[in-house]
Write an enzyme that holds these catalytic residues in place. Sequence first.
Site, mmCIF file in Angstrom:
data_model
loop_
_atom_site.group_PDB
_atom_site.id
_atom_site.type_symbol
_atom_site.label_atom_id
_atom_site.label_comp_id
_atom_site.label_asym_id
_atom_site.label_seq_id
_atom_site.Cartn_x
_atom_site.Cartn_y
_atom_site.Cartn_z
ATOM 1 N N LYS A 156 100.321 -24.281 55.986
ATOM 2 C CA LYS A 156 101.152 -25.574 56.412
ATOM 3 C C LYS A 156 101.313 -26.095 54.911
ATOM 4 C CE LYS A 156 100.328 -29.745 57.282
ATOM 5 N NZ LYS A 156 101.409 -30.103 56.437
ATOM 6 N N GLU A 230 90.150 -28.929 47.696
ATOM 7 C CA GLU A 230 90.755 -29.329 46.169
ATOM 8 C C GLU A 230 91.323 -30.670 46.365
ATOM 9 O OE1 GLU A 230 90.056 -27.530 43.596
ATOM 10 O OE2 GLU A 230 89.656 -25.579 44.327
ATOM 11 N N CYS A 264 96.648 -33.699 39.916
ATOM 12 C CA CYS A 264 95.349 -34.085 40.228
ATOM 13 C C CYS A 264 94.416 -34.050 38.860
ATOM 14 C CB CYS A 264 94.568 -33.090 41.276
ATOM 15 S SG CYS A 264 94.763 -31.544 40.916
ATOM 16 N N GLU A 361 92.491 -43.130 42.122
ATOM 17 C CA GLU A 361 93.575 -42.312 41.848
ATOM 18 C C GLU A 361 94.955 -43.111 42.262
ATOM 19 O OE1 GLU A 361 94.378 -38.757 44.082
ATOM 20 O OE2 GLU A 361 94.297 -37.420 42.442
HETATM 21 P P1 NAD Z 1 97.568 -35.412 51.835
HETATM 22 O O1 NAD Z 1 96.093 -35.432 51.893
HETATM 23 O O2 NAD Z 1 98.067 -36.600 52.037
HETATM 24 O O3 NAD Z 1 98.218 -34.196 52.244
HETATM 25 C C1 NAD Z 1 97.851 -33.014 51.827
HETATM 26 C C2 NAD Z 1 98.293 -32.155 52.871
HETATM 27 O O4 NAD Z 1 97.612 -32.252 53.938
HETATM 28 C C3 NAD Z 1 99.889 -32.133 53.494
HETATM 29 O O5 NAD Z 1 100.318 -30.919 53.864
HETATM 30 C C4 NAD Z 1 99.530 -32.998 54.633
HETATM 31 O O6 NAD Z 1 100.731 -32.805 55.566
HETATM 32 C C5 NAD Z 1 98.315 -32.628 55.338
HETATM 33 N N1 NAD Z 1 97.510 -33.172 56.205
HETATM 34 C C6 NAD Z 1 97.744 -34.733 56.294
HETATM 35 N N2 NAD Z 1 96.682 -35.229 57.120
HETATM 36 C C7 NAD Z 1 96.213 -34.079 57.610
HETATM 37 C C8 NAD Z 1 95.152 -34.116 58.671
HETATM 38 N N3 NAD Z 1 94.797 -34.982 59.248
HETATM 39 N N4 NAD Z 1 94.954 -32.569 59.108
HETATM 40 C C9 NAD Z 1 95.398 -31.575 58.530
HETATM 41 N N5 NAD Z 1 96.352 -31.827 57.531
HETATM 42 C C10 NAD Z 1 96.740 -32.848 57.018
HETATM 43 O O7 NAD Z 1 98.042 -35.354 50.051
HETATM 44 P P2 NAD Z 1 99.197 -35.212 49.150
HETATM 45 O O8 NAD Z 1 99.582 -36.837 49.221
HETATM 46 O O9 NAD Z 1 99.988 -34.517 49.725
HETATM 47 O O10 NAD Z 1 98.723 -34.836 48.017
HETATM 48 C C11 NAD Z 1 98.308 -35.601 46.945
HETATM 49 C C12 NAD Z 1 96.747 -35.373 46.899
HETATM 50 O O11 NAD Z 1 96.463 -33.970 46.543
HETATM 51 C C13 NAD Z 1 96.062 -36.199 45.590
HETATM 52 O O12 NAD Z 1 95.162 -36.627 45.948
HETATM 53 C C14 NAD Z 1 96.133 -35.109 44.547
HETATM 54 O O13 NAD Z 1 94.920 -35.310 43.654
HETATM 55 C C15 NAD Z 1 95.653 -33.887 45.561
HETATM 56 N N6 NAD Z 1 95.612 -32.495 44.735
HETATM 57 C C16 NAD Z 1 94.452 -32.018 44.304
HETATM 58 C C17 NAD Z 1 94.452 -30.732 43.677
HETATM 59 C C18 NAD Z 1 93.362 -30.049 43.256
HETATM 60 O O14 NAD Z 1 93.525 -28.967 42.838
HETATM 61 N N7 NAD Z 1 92.170 -30.851 43.355
HETATM 62 C C19 NAD Z 1 95.918 -30.342 43.341
HETATM 63 C C20 NAD Z 1 97.078 -30.858 43.758
HETATM 64 C C21 NAD Z 1 96.927 -32.000 44.279
#
Ligand code: NAD
Length: 469
Positions: A156, A230, A264, A361
């Site tokens: 997803k 992650e 990140c 962040e």
């Molecule tokens: P997010 O957590 O809002 O969403 C990430 C994904 O999770 C999306 O596909 C979203 O639709 C889904 N999602 C949201 N709520 C959910 C739920 N309740 N159940 C299941 N899935 C759900 O994050 P974002 O805003 O898309 O991405 C930014 C974040 O990702 C930042 O915090 C960044 O640091 C992190 N990130 C981490 C890494 C790493 O390798 N550690 C890499 C890239 C991004």
Amino acid sequence: MIRTLINPATGRQIESIGDASPDEVDARVADAAGAAIEWGRALPSQRALVLHRLAELVEQHADELSRLDVDETGKPWTVMRDGELPFAVDNLRFFGAAARSLHGTAAGEFSTGYTSMLLRRPAGVVAAITPWNFPLVMAVWKIGAALAAGCTVVLKPAPTTPRSAIRLAELAREAGLPSGALSVVTGGGEVGEALISNASVDTVTFTGSTATGRRIMQLAAERAVPVHLELGGKAPLIVFADADLDGAASAAALAATYNTGQDCTAATRVYVERSAHDQVVDALAATMRSIKVGQPDDPSTDIGPLITADHRERVDAFVRRAEAEGASVVTGGAAIDGDGWFYSPTLIAGAAQRSQIVQDEVFGPVLAVVPFDGESHAIELANDTRYGLASSVWTSQVDRGLRVAHQIRAGVTWVNDHLPIASEMPHGGRGSSGFGKDMGHDAVLAFTFGHHVMVKHAEPVARSGFRPA
Ligand code: NAD
């Protein structure tokens, strides 16, 4: 629900895509469960061949895939087409090679009359959930490792950036992946929750924010399935006075603003030895001011917009709160007028260590610089957040670089650089940055479990009768 994809560099609509219904999610998981035996029992060489073919196809469709991510994220074309896309191809080639080196441990005789072997088995059906900041690369990290291990996947992507993942799954089919072994379901959190909660999902892998990661862990706990998270980061970059100060400042500014800071591992807290502080602030400000914010297809553009108007407001609110708490904005600190969600590269000085701008962040092109006094103080400040993903140390003394790296709580520490990654090396964090790894052998192993097979001998080999004294 039908979602309209918006180009964040123009504010214009791209196309509309509907969310997967709960029935569709269940059907795709059933497909993945159905394909698990065929793919999971394929020879490693066959799985490798499919992943190598997929790498070729991604390379052949480089322009098409790059255009999808550029239009949905606003990132510069050259960054995507010449950087992220070839890296995704390299990732797939690594995973193809890794598929052939998943040996179990060699056999051993640990009990009289038995030979034991430890085999690596695929974990089964993987639910993978990815964020919007690197849509293609994040999808490749998840599916590449899982498919190499012999798992099948339902992916997803983020609701704002789904199209490269959809296309990747089509190309995987063209590469020879069995039907149902990789599917994409579109939508937001509700679709993600339906996916994780499906009883046929064996393992969950997630990249995204720490708050969502916690929720995902709770859902996975209901069924006691393993999760791999992650999450967010707040990377420190430590500059000692003996470092190449201009080089450090320029790398820090670039590492803070790459992908408009929506990374990140972005350098977000620069700690500078006090005697060099003012010089580094000046050099940081000069580089920040030279960064060209612009349209993705302009070859002179360094960084594009933030992902949405809401996210830009969130980033700006961080900067305003930092000011209210007494920090000063050295450069930037404002939205850029015009179409699209652009924000100026921002340098903040004078923020307190425990202030929000240093602790949380931001996920925008915003860097806070803080002075330190001596090595142990630098380490103390660097470790003083809940995150533990990326970090770097800048010094001309190799032994100091290693000594400091040894004491930093993070999944990666660079010495005299910040950001580069390699397909062979695991990427992941500690603390609120999550656990588990993407890339490297560790990522593939995470999608397997050790299966002990113990064979009884009809005629055991006689033992020596040795007894420890
Ligand atoms: P997010 O957590 O809002 O969403 C990430 C994904 O999770 C999306 O596909 C979203 O639709 C889904 N999602 C949201 N709520 C959910 C739920 N309740 N159940 C299941 N899935 C759900 O994050 P974002 O805003 O898309 O991405 C930014 C974040 O990702 C930042 O915090 C960044 O640091 C992190 N990130 C981490 C890494 C790493 O390798 N550690 C890499 C890239 C991004």
